[in-house]
Design a protein around this motif. Sequence first.
Motif, PDB file in Angstrom:
ATOM      1  N   ALA A  13      57.436  37.964  20.705  1.00 23.62           N
ATOM      2  CA  ALA A  13      57.182  37.484  22.060  1.00 23.62           C
ATOM      3  C   ALA A  13      56.294  36.254  22.048  1.00 23.62           C
ATOM      4  CB  ALA A  13      56.509  38.595  22.860  1.00 23.62           C
ATOM      5  N   SER A  14      56.708  35.218  22.728  1.00 29.35           N
ATOM      6  CA  SER A  14      55.848  34.039  22.802  1.00 29.35           C
ATOM      7  C   SER A  14      54.820  34.238  23.905  1.00 29.35           C
ATOM      8  CB  SER A  14      56.677  32.776  23.021  1.00 29.35           C
ATOM      9  OG  SER A  14      57.122  32.742  24.341  1.00 29.35           O
ATOM     10  N   VAL A  15      53.630  33.743  23.673  1.00 33.16           N
ATOM     11  CA  VAL A  15      52.531  33.912  24.631  1.00 33.16           C
ATOM     12  C   VAL A  15      51.730  32.619  24.749  1.00 33.16           C
ATOM     13  CG1 VAL A  15      52.252  36.398  24.170  1.00 33.16           C
ATOM     14  CG2 VAL A  15      50.928  34.747  22.821  1.00 33.16           C
ATOM     15  N   GLY A  16      50.952  32.554  25.814  1.00 35.06           N
ATOM     16  CA  GLY A  16      49.949  31.510  25.937  1.00 35.06           C
ATOM     17  C   GLY A  16      48.630  32.082  25.434  1.00 35.06           C
ATOM     18  N   GLY A  17      47.848  31.279  24.758  1.00 38.60           N
ATOM     19  CA  GLY A  17      46.588  31.750  24.192  1.00 38.60           C
ATOM     20  C   GLY A  17      45.444  31.555  25.179  1.00 38.60           C
ATOM     21  N   ARG A  23      57.332  31.324  36.612  1.00 35.29           N
ATOM     22  CA  ARG A  23      56.412  30.183  36.546  1.00 35.29           C
ATOM     23  C   ARG A  23      55.248  30.513  35.620  1.00 35.29           C
ATOM     24  NH1 ARG A  23      51.649  31.274  38.807  1.00 35.29           N
ATOM     25  NH2 ARG A  23      51.537  32.846  40.458  1.00 35.29           N
ATOM     26  N   LEU A  24      54.632  29.474  35.085  1.00 40.05           N
ATOM     27  CA  LEU A  24      53.410  29.677  34.315  1.00 40.05           C
ATOM     28  C   LEU A  24      52.256  29.903  35.302  1.00 40.05           C
ATOM     29  CD1 LEU A  24      54.204  26.905  31.715  1.00 40.05           C
ATOM     30  CD2 LEU A  24      54.042  29.353  31.213  1.00 40.05           C
ATOM     31  N   GLU A  25      51.089  30.255  34.764  1.00 40.94           N
ATOM     32  CA  GLU A  25      49.973  30.645  35.615  1.00 40.94           C
ATOM     33  C   GLU A  25      49.176  29.423  36.077  1.00 40.94           C
ATOM     34  OE1 GLU A  25      50.487  31.767  32.420  1.00 40.94           O
ATOM     35  OE2 GLU A  25      51.688  33.421  33.189  1.00 40.94           O
ATOM     36  N   THR A  26      48.352  29.633  37.085  1.00 37.34           N
ATOM     37  CA  THR A  26      47.372  28.611  37.453  1.00 37.34           C
ATOM     38  C   THR A  26      46.154  28.776  36.542  1.00 37.34           C
ATOM     39  OG1 THR A  26      46.174  30.006  39.021  1.00 37.34           O
ATOM     40  CG2 THR A  26      48.065  28.780  39.897  1.00 37.34           C
ATOM     41  N   MET A  71      45.733  36.975  25.572  1.00 32.99           N
ATOM     42  CA  MET A  71      46.993  36.218  25.544  1.00 32.99           C
ATOM     43  C   MET A  71      47.800  36.603  26.778  1.00 32.99           C
ATOM     44  SD  MET A  71      48.670  38.463  22.476  1.00 32.99           S
ATOM     45  CE  MET A  71      47.244  39.486  22.079  1.00 32.99           C
ATOM     46  N   VAL A  72      48.729  35.718  27.163  1.00 36.52           N
ATOM     47  CA  VAL A  72      49.523  35.985  28.356  1.00 36.52           C
ATOM     48  C   VAL A  72      50.995  35.703  28.079  1.00 36.52           C
ATOM     49  CG1 VAL A  72      48.950  33.662  29.261  1.00 36.52           C
ATOM     50  CG2 VAL A  72      49.829  35.408  30.817  1.00 36.52           C
ATOM     51  N   GLY A  73      51.828  36.665  28.472  1.00 33.99           N
ATOM     52  CA  GLY A  73      53.273  36.511  28.312  1.00 33.99           C
ATOM     53  C   GLY A  73      53.972  37.161  29.490  1.00 33.99           C
ATOM     54  N   MET A  74      55.288  37.047  29.535  1.00 27.76           N
ATOM     55  CA  MET A  74      56.000  37.531  30.727  1.00 27.76           C
ATOM     56  C   MET A  74      56.933  38.712  30.460  1.00 27.76           C
ATOM     57  SD  MET A  74      57.068  33.849  32.293  1.00 27.76           S
ATOM     58  CE  MET A  74      55.881  32.503  32.432  1.00 27.76           C
ATOM     59  N   THR A  75      57.001  39.174  29.225  1.00 29.65           N
ATOM     60  CA  THR A  75      58.035  40.174  28.919  1.00 29.65           C
ATOM     61  C   THR A  75      57.510  41.475  28.302  1.00 29.65           C
ATOM     62  OG1 THR A  75      58.376  39.149  26.759  1.00 29.65           O
ATOM     63  CG2 THR A  75      59.821  38.421  28.537  1.00 29.65           C
ATOM     64  N   VAL A 127      51.675  32.561  19.567  1.00 32.42           N
ATOM     65  CA  VAL A 127      50.992  31.715  20.558  1.00 32.42           C
ATOM     66  C   VAL A 127      51.673  30.348  20.589  1.00 32.42           C
ATOM     67  CG1 VAL A 127      48.811  30.745  21.356  1.00 32.42           C
ATOM     68  CG2 VAL A 127      48.818  32.934  20.120  1.00 32.42           C
ATOM     69  N   ALA A 128      52.338  30.071  21.715  1.00 33.29           N
ATOM     70  CA  ALA A 128      53.126  28.844  21.844  1.00 33.29           C
ATOM     71  C   ALA A 128      52.304  27.698  22.414  1.00 33.29           C
ATOM     72  CB  ALA A 128      54.326  29.105  22.746  1.00 33.29           C
ATOM     73  N   ASN A 129      51.290  28.030  23.183  1.00 32.49           N
ATOM     74  CA  ASN A 129      50.522  27.001  23.894  1.00 32.49           C
ATOM     75  C   ASN A 129      49.171  27.568  24.304  1.00 32.49           C
ATOM     76  OD1 ASN A 129      52.501  28.563  25.784  1.00 32.49           O
ATOM     77  ND2 ASN A 129      50.809  27.972  27.117  1.00 32.49           N
ATOM     78  N   TYR A 130      48.237  26.678  24.615  1.00 32.99           N
ATOM     79  CA  TYR A 130      47.022  27.127  25.290  1.00 32.99           C
ATOM     80  C   TYR A 130      47.441  27.518  26.704  1.00 32.99           C
ATOM     81  CZ  TYR A 130      43.910  25.103  21.721  1.00 32.99           C
ATOM     82  OH  TYR A 130      43.239  24.824  20.566  1.00 32.99           O
ATOM     83  N   GLY A 143      47.768  20.605  32.303  1.00 36.40           N
ATOM     84  CA  GLY A 143      49.165  21.022  32.425  1.00 36.40           C
ATOM     85  C   GLY A 143      49.710  21.462  31.075  1.00 36.40           C
ATOM     86  N   ILE A 144      50.874  22.088  31.133  1.00 31.09           N
ATOM     87  CA  ILE A 144      51.497  22.602  29.907  1.00 31.09           C
ATOM     88  C   ILE A 144      52.811  21.863  29.692  1.00 31.09           C
ATOM     89  CG2 ILE A 144      52.506  24.644  28.799  1.00 31.09           C
ATOM     90  CD1 ILE A 144      50.475  26.337  30.387  1.00 31.09           C
ATOM     91  N   ALA A 145      52.950  21.251  28.529  1.00 33.36           N
ATOM     92  CA  ALA A 145      54.162  20.472  28.235  1.00 33.36           C
ATOM     93  C   ALA A 145      55.185  21.370  27.549  1.00 33.36           C
ATOM     94  CB  ALA A 145      53.810  19.286  27.336  1.00 33.36           C
TER      95      ALA A 145
HETATM   96  N1  HPA Z   1      52.043  32.061  30.149  1.00 33.86           N
HETATM   97  C1  HPA Z   1      52.942  33.063  30.245  1.00 33.86           C
HETATM   98  N2  HPA Z   1      53.898  33.275  29.355  1.00 33.86           N
HETATM   99  C2  HPA Z   1      53.970  32.461  28.301  1.00 33.86           C
HETATM  100  C3  HPA Z   1      53.071  31.384  28.138  1.00 33.86           C
HETATM  101  C4  HPA Z   1      52.061  31.180  29.105  1.00 33.86           C
HETATM  102  O1  HPA Z   1      51.229  30.252  29.032  1.00 33.86           O
HETATM  103  N3  HPA Z   1      53.426  30.753  26.979  1.00 33.86           N
HETATM  104  C5  HPA Z   1      54.492  31.429  26.477  1.00 33.86           C
HETATM  105  N4  HPA Z   1      54.826  32.455  27.264  1.00 33.86           N
END
Ligand code: HPA
Length: 248
Positions: free
Chosen positions: A83-87, A163-166, A180-184, A205-208, A218-220
């Motif tokens: 699972a990909s997540v934001g760190g 959508r990503l988070e604020t 960490m934060v993910g959607m699944t 961890v795919a991104n901050y 912002g997240i690119a």
């Molecule tokens: N937020 C939620 N889900 C994600 C993120 C994120 O920043 N990156 C990858 N999955």
Amino acid sequence: MLAIIGGSGLTQLSNMKISRREVVRTPYGEPSGALTFGSIAGHEVVFLARHGYGHTIPPHQVNYCANIWALHAQGAKNVVSIASVGGISGEFKPGALAVPDQIIDYTHGRAGTFFTGADLGVHHIDFTLPYCQTLRAACLKAAQQAGETLIDGGVYAATQGPRLETAAEINRLERDGADMVGMTGMPEAALAREIGLCYAAIAVVANYAAGRGGSGRGIAMNEITAVLEQAMGRVRPILEKLVVSDGG
Ligand code: HPA
């Protein structure tokens, strides 16, 4: 048999020798795609791409019940989710890999239980430790054997998406204790527990997360894709070791 659920960035396993694909029908409707059966390093595995093989199903529309039911019905005993997540916190930086040990569920409106009353009755699973401790340990050991570092533990916040988070939402998640934060992650983990599968996750961890580190403004999405591509290449050798220890 070990089941692997691949998330964003992992719709197929290049180190898997495929023997057959099977469309499995379930009482809950269609899984995200056909189950792919085969072997890794001579050991039997079944693979499912959570978002579909063409990556067309968003997190809130994944049929988690059908996916988990199908894997169980086909004889999987252990399920590892990639699972990909934001760190959010400290060491959870882009490119890091982790085996979370806790979950906070912020999702809503998803079909989240097999126990809907009618014929199965009311049933409350114990979910104190949401991930299977045995499979978590096996993931950590596999990583060690593959020469990769996995962060041992961490709190996974499951958000609704797509959508990503604020930035403020991420601050709130951190105050709640999330790393960490993910959607699944949910309801997948709970459904696995309900049906008796041993379930663990390897979080990439795919991104901050929003407002943190390089995501201050912002997240690119193209940066996420690049990080995931590189990191998934490091997950594959871990899976190769894991499938051997699964005994499948
Ligand atoms: N937020 C939620 N889900 C994600 C993120 C994120 O920043 N990156 C990858 N999955």
